[in-house]
Motif scaffolding. Sequence first.
Motif, PDB file in Angstrom:
ATOM      1  N   ASN A  84       0.866  -1.180   0.000  1.00 21.33           N
ATOM      2  CA  ASN A  84       0.000   0.000   0.000  1.00 21.33           C
ATOM      3  C   ASN A  84       0.906   1.235   0.000  1.00 21.33           C
ATOM      4  OD1 ASN A  84      -1.830   2.029   0.464  1.00 21.33           O
ATOM      5  ND2 ASN A  84      -2.261   1.434   2.585  1.00 21.33           N
ATOM      6  N   LYS A 132       0.138   4.310  -0.325  1.00 20.89           N
ATOM      7  CA  LYS A 132      -0.501   5.519   0.241  1.00 20.89           C
ATOM      8  C   LYS A 132      -0.245   6.713  -0.681  1.00 20.89           C
ATOM      9  CE  LYS A 132       0.159   3.388   4.687  1.00 20.89           C
ATOM     10  NZ  LYS A 132       0.050   3.482   6.123  1.00 20.89           N
ATOM     11  N   GLY A 176       0.850  -4.106   9.501  1.00 24.83           N
ATOM     12  CA  GLY A 176       1.215  -3.288  10.659  1.00 24.83           C
ATOM     13  C   GLY A 176       2.694  -3.397  10.919  1.00 24.83           C
ATOM     14  N   GLY A 213       2.904  -1.284   4.267  1.00 25.78           N
ATOM     15  CA  GLY A 213       2.901   0.149   3.983  1.00 25.78           C
ATOM     16  C   GLY A 213       4.317   0.635   3.723  1.00 25.78           C
TER      17      GLY A 213
HETATM   18  C1  PEP Z   1      -0.694  -0.076   6.033  1.00 27.78           C
HETATM   19  O1  PEP Z   1      -0.797   1.119   5.863  1.00 27.78           O
HETATM   20  O2  PEP Z   1      -1.564  -0.845   5.594  1.00 27.78           O
HETATM   21  C2  PEP Z   1       0.457  -0.572   6.777  1.00 27.78           C
HETATM   22  C3  PEP Z   1       0.449  -1.805   7.196  1.00 27.78           C
HETATM   23  O3  PEP Z   1       1.477   0.334   6.976  1.00 27.78           O
HETATM   24  P1  PEP Z   1       2.905   0.030   7.673  1.00 27.78           P
HETATM   25  O4  PEP Z   1       3.437  -1.251   7.067  1.00 27.78           O
HETATM   26  O5  PEP Z   1       3.754   1.214   7.331  1.00 27.78           O
HETATM   27  O6  PEP Z   1       2.651  -0.110   9.122  1.00 27.78           O
END
Ligand code: PEP
Length: 249
Positions: free
Chosen positions: A9, A11, A211, A233
């Motif tokens: 993702n 973003k 996460g 993410g």
């Molecule tokens: C996300 O935004 O779905 C996510 C898991 O972000 P991160 O890996 O940066 O925690």
Amino acid sequence: MKNKIVAGNWKMNNNKEQTKSLLNKLKSYKIPDDVRIIVAPSFTQLDQSLQILKGTKIGVAAQNMNAASSGAFTGEVSAEMLKGIGVNSVIIGHSERRSLYHESDEILINKVKSAIESNMEIIFCFGEELDDRKSGLHFEIINKQLSSTLFNFSESDWKKIILAYEPVWAIGTGETASPSQAQEMHSYIRKIISNRYNDNLAKNVSILYGGSVKPNNVEEIFKGLDVDGGLIGGASLNAEDFMAIVNAF
Ligand code: PEP
């Protein structure tokens, strides 16, 4: 059928040049036969991403969509528009959409309905807040989040649904659920799906963990028997880190 999936993702990151450079780097890696890779760039980079990734095993998803098919919804993009350029997957219910853009269960249900009607694959995100976890309410909250959204759909609607369990306290914080916390929750999610529908659906739905998954913690997380992959993410913005995660199964 259950798949091993790693989805990135992005973003609101990566302009045109950065998108090109990151995707060309990803393309240069050998991808394990049994792992599906999906990247979710911003709306403006979807078309370019599809062109660059044509003929590869890397799929493209949108990060969001509107439930309506067209109309007076300034700034919004519909499933029909995404399908029209060849995007067949979409992330729905990400915690940032829920908290920053106030997406309610009703909004999410309508988005899921629209995506299903457009025959799109859905990566559906949900997860508890830190306070829920601290007060031991995490299982109850997850049950509630699924009961008030996806559990309103029929079994046949689940054909193209991928789940992404993302504890909100672990997203972008550097703090990740321990491998046993992730496994325990994924196993619970299968149990409640089995109770609502049946064992077959519970066994076959792919459940990703998201996460703060990084190359240095992914191996232990992916060892969980009910963990079918990750929604990534921050680490998906770096080709080397993302591919290290892809190769961690
Ligand atoms: C996300 O935004 O779905 C996510 C898991 O972000 P991160 O890996 O940066 O925690």
